[in-house]
Design a protein around this motif. Structure first.
Motif, PDB file in Angstrom:
ATOM      1  N   LYS A   1      -0.456  -3.706   0.187  1.00 19.44           N
ATOM      2  CA  LYS A   1      -0.517  -4.900  -0.657  1.00 19.44           C
ATOM      3  C   LYS A   1      -0.818  -4.525  -2.113  1.00 19.44           C
ATOM      4  O   LYS A   1      -0.169  -5.010  -3.040  1.00 19.44           O
ATOM      5  N   ALA A   2      -1.776  -3.611  -2.308  1.00 19.98           N
ATOM      6  CA  ALA A   2      -2.145  -3.168  -3.663  1.00 19.98           C
ATOM      7  C   ALA A   2      -0.998  -2.406  -4.320  1.00 19.98           C
ATOM      8  O   ALA A   2      -0.729  -2.577  -5.521  1.00 19.98           O
ATOM      9  N   ALA A   3      -0.298  -1.573  -3.548  1.00 18.30           N
ATOM     10  CA  ALA A   3       0.815  -0.785  -4.099  1.00 18.30           C
ATOM     11  C   ALA A   3       1.955  -1.690  -4.529  1.00 18.30           C
ATOM     12  O   ALA A   3       2.558  -1.487  -5.588  1.00 18.30           O
ATOM     13  N   VAL A   4       2.281  -2.703  -3.720  1.00 20.26           N
ATOM     14  CA  VAL A   4       3.350  -3.653  -4.074  1.00 20.26           C
ATOM     15  C   VAL A   4       2.960  -4.415  -5.328  1.00 20.26           C
ATOM     16  O   VAL A   4       3.786  -4.630  -6.229  1.00 20.26           O
ATOM     17  N   ARG A   5       1.689  -4.824  -5.415  1.00 18.54           N
ATOM     18  CA  ARG A   5       1.222  -5.550  -6.601  1.00 18.54           C
ATOM     19  C   ARG A   5       1.351  -4.690  -7.852  1.00 18.54           C
ATOM     20  O   ARG A   5       1.812  -5.143  -8.902  1.00 18.54           O
ATOM     21  N   ASP A   6       0.974  -3.412  -7.748  1.00 20.75           N
ATOM     22  CA  ASP A   6       1.005  -2.525  -8.918  1.00 20.75           C
ATOM     23  C   ASP A   6       2.425  -2.142  -9.318  1.00 20.75           C
ATOM     24  O   ASP A   6       2.760  -2.109 -10.505  1.00 20.75           O
TER      25      ASP A   6
ATOM     26  N   TYR B   1       5.509  -3.584  -8.449  1.00 22.53           N
ATOM     27  CA  TYR B   1       6.524  -4.606  -8.713  1.00 22.53           C
ATOM     28  C   TYR B   1       5.974  -5.835  -9.421  1.00 22.53           C
ATOM     29  O   TYR B   1       6.724  -6.790  -9.677  1.00 22.53           O
ATOM     30  N   ASN B   2       4.684  -5.853  -9.753  1.00 27.04           N
ATOM     31  CA  ASN B   2       4.040  -6.977 -10.439  1.00 27.04           C
ATOM     32  C   ASN B   2       4.267  -8.299  -9.726  1.00 27.04           C
ATOM     33  O   ASN B   2       4.659  -9.300 -10.341  1.00 27.04           O
ATOM     34  N   ILE B   3       4.044  -8.296  -8.413  1.00 31.00           N
ATOM     35  CA  ILE B   3       4.192  -9.517  -7.622  1.00 31.00           C
ATOM     36  C   ILE B   3       2.967  -9.679  -6.733  1.00 31.00           C
ATOM     37  O   ILE B   3       2.330  -8.695  -6.364  1.00 31.00           O
ATOM     38  N   GLU B   4       2.652 -10.927  -6.423  1.00 33.20           N
ATOM     39  CA  GLU B   4       1.559 -11.216  -5.495  1.00 33.20           C
ATOM     40  C   GLU B   4       2.147 -11.466  -4.116  1.00 33.20           C
ATOM     41  O   GLU B   4       3.128 -12.199  -3.984  1.00 33.20           O
ATOM     42  N   CYS B   5       1.545 -10.855  -3.102  1.00 33.67           N
ATOM     43  CA  CYS B   5       2.047 -11.079  -1.748  1.00 33.67           C
ATOM     44  C   CYS B   5       1.027 -11.867  -0.939  1.00 33.67           C
ATOM     45  O   CYS B   5      -0.176 -11.712  -1.093  1.00 33.67           O
ATOM     46  N   GLU B   6       1.574 -12.716  -0.089  1.00 34.72           N
ATOM     47  CA  GLU B   6       0.745 -13.589   0.732  1.00 34.72           C
ATOM     48  C   GLU B   6       0.127 -12.803   1.881  1.00 34.72           C
ATOM     49  O   GLU B   6      -1.073 -12.854   2.096  1.00 34.72           O
ATOM     50  N   LYS B   7       0.975 -12.096   2.641  1.00 27.12           N
ATOM     51  CA  LYS B   7       0.458 -11.284   3.739  1.00 27.12           C
ATOM     52  C   LYS B   7       1.386 -10.115   4.024  1.00 27.12           C
ATOM     53  O   LYS B   7       2.544 -10.109   3.611  1.00 27.12           O
ATOM     54  N   VAL B   8       0.849  -9.141   4.731  1.00 31.58           N
ATOM     55  CA  VAL B   8       1.592  -7.926   5.062  1.00 31.58           C
ATOM     56  C   VAL B   8       1.533  -7.718   6.574  1.00 31.58           C
ATOM     57  O   VAL B   8       0.450  -7.719   7.156  1.00 31.58           O
TER      58      VAL B   8
ATOM     59  N   LYS C   1       7.083   0.483   9.223  1.00 30.91           N
ATOM     60  CA  LYS C   1       7.837  -0.555   8.530  1.00 30.91           C
ATOM     61  C   LYS C   1       6.863  -1.641   8.122  1.00 30.91           C
ATOM     62  O   LYS C   1       5.985  -2.011   8.896  1.00 30.91           O
ATOM     63  N   SER C   2       7.007  -2.136   6.903  1.00 27.88           N
ATOM     64  CA  SER C   2       6.082  -3.126   6.374  1.00 27.88           C
ATOM     65  C   SER C   2       6.853  -4.361   5.921  1.00 27.88           C
ATOM     66  O   SER C   2       7.795  -4.271   5.140  1.00 27.88           O
ATOM     67  N   TYR C   3       6.468  -5.515   6.443  1.00 28.62           N
ATOM     68  CA  TYR C   3       7.046  -6.800   6.037  1.00 28.62           C
ATOM     69  C   TYR C   3       6.079  -7.446   5.060  1.00 28.62           C
ATOM     70  O   TYR C   3       4.985  -7.855   5.443  1.00 28.62           O
ATOM     71  N   VAL C   4       6.504  -7.555   3.795  1.00 23.24           N
ATOM     72  CA  VAL C   4       5.638  -8.092   2.740  1.00 23.24           C
ATOM     73  C   VAL C   4       6.103  -9.493   2.402  1.00 23.24           C
ATOM     74  O   VAL C   4       7.178  -9.678   1.817  1.00 23.24           O
ATOM     75  N   ARG C   5       5.309 -10.488   2.792  1.00 20.68           N
ATOM     76  CA  ARG C   5       5.637 -11.886   2.507  1.00 20.68           C
ATOM     77  C   ARG C   5       5.129 -12.236   1.125  1.00 20.68           C
ATOM     78  O   ARG C   5       3.934 -12.088   0.836  1.00 20.68           O
ATOM     79  N   LEU C   6       6.023 -12.681   0.246  1.00 22.61           N
ATOM     80  CA  LEU C   6       5.640 -12.996  -1.134  1.00 22.61           C
ATOM     81  C   LEU C   6       5.045 -14.396  -1.215  1.00 22.61           C
ATOM     82  O   LEU C   6       5.361 -15.268  -0.398  1.00 22.61           O
ATOM     83  N   SER C   7       4.204 -14.617  -2.216  1.00 19.27           N
ATOM     84  CA  SER C   7       3.622 -15.949  -2.407  1.00 19.27           C
ATOM     85  C   SER C   7       4.681 -16.894  -2.954  1.00 19.27           C
ATOM     86  O   SER C   7       5.763 -16.482  -3.365  1.00 19.27           O
ATOM     87  N   LYS C   8       4.337 -18.191  -2.964  1.00 15.21           N
ATOM     88  CA  LYS C   8       5.316 -19.229  -3.343  1.00 15.21           C
ATOM     89  C   LYS C   8       5.797 -19.070  -4.785  1.00 15.21           C
ATOM     90  O   LYS C   8       6.889 -19.519  -5.141  1.00 15.21           O
TER      91      LYS C   8
END
Length: 139
Positions: A93-98, A100-107, A118-125
């Motif tokens: 979650k921290a790596a995706v945030r850093d 791609y500059n996006i907030e994710c809801e859950k991983v 394999k990681s499923y990263v659900r993005l926030s609204k």
């Protein structure tokens, strides 16, 4: 009396020697503690310092571009990545945030039969997975 006093004074001046065998009072022999000096190495044990574990670039290996992952991008606002096997959900979650500059809801994560994580990263609204996928280069 005088002779005894002379003998005592003579013994005090010369010193009394008690050489002989030691009387052992125990059954077992305990090796005496000898001098142990601190180590003074001529060179280091390790020539280079150990590399710190996982940084944000080594956590996320690559995004997955299969048909099912494309369907997830369109339908459920989710990006799919192949990540390092030793990374956990918080690190992902921290790596995706850093990166791609996006907030994710859950991983969600799973380990494939091939041994990849394999990681499923659900993005926030606030973020659209299609736009992020275009920016990342998935589509």
């Amino acid at each position: 009396m005088a002779g005894k006093a002379a003998a005592v004074s003579k013994a005090l001046k010369k010193g009394i020697s008690k050489k002989g065998t030691r009387i052992h009072t125990k059954v077992h022999f305990y090796r005496p503690k000898t001098l142990s000096l601190a180590r003074k190495p001529k060179y280091q044990k390790k020539s280079t310092p150990t590399k710190s574990g996982l940084d944000k670039y080594s956590i996320i290996k690559y995004p997955l571009t299969t048909e099912s992952s494309m369907k997830l991008i369109e339908d459920s606002n989710t990006l799919v990545f192949i990540v390092d096997i030793k990374s956990n959900k918080r690190q992902i979650k921290a790596a995706v945030r850093d990166l791609y500059n996006i907030e994710c809801e859950k991983v969600n994560t799973l380990i494939t039969p091939r041994g990849l994580k394999k990681s499923y990263v659900r993005l926030s609204k606030d973020y659209d997975a299609l736009d992020v996928a275009n920016r990342v280069g998935v589509i």
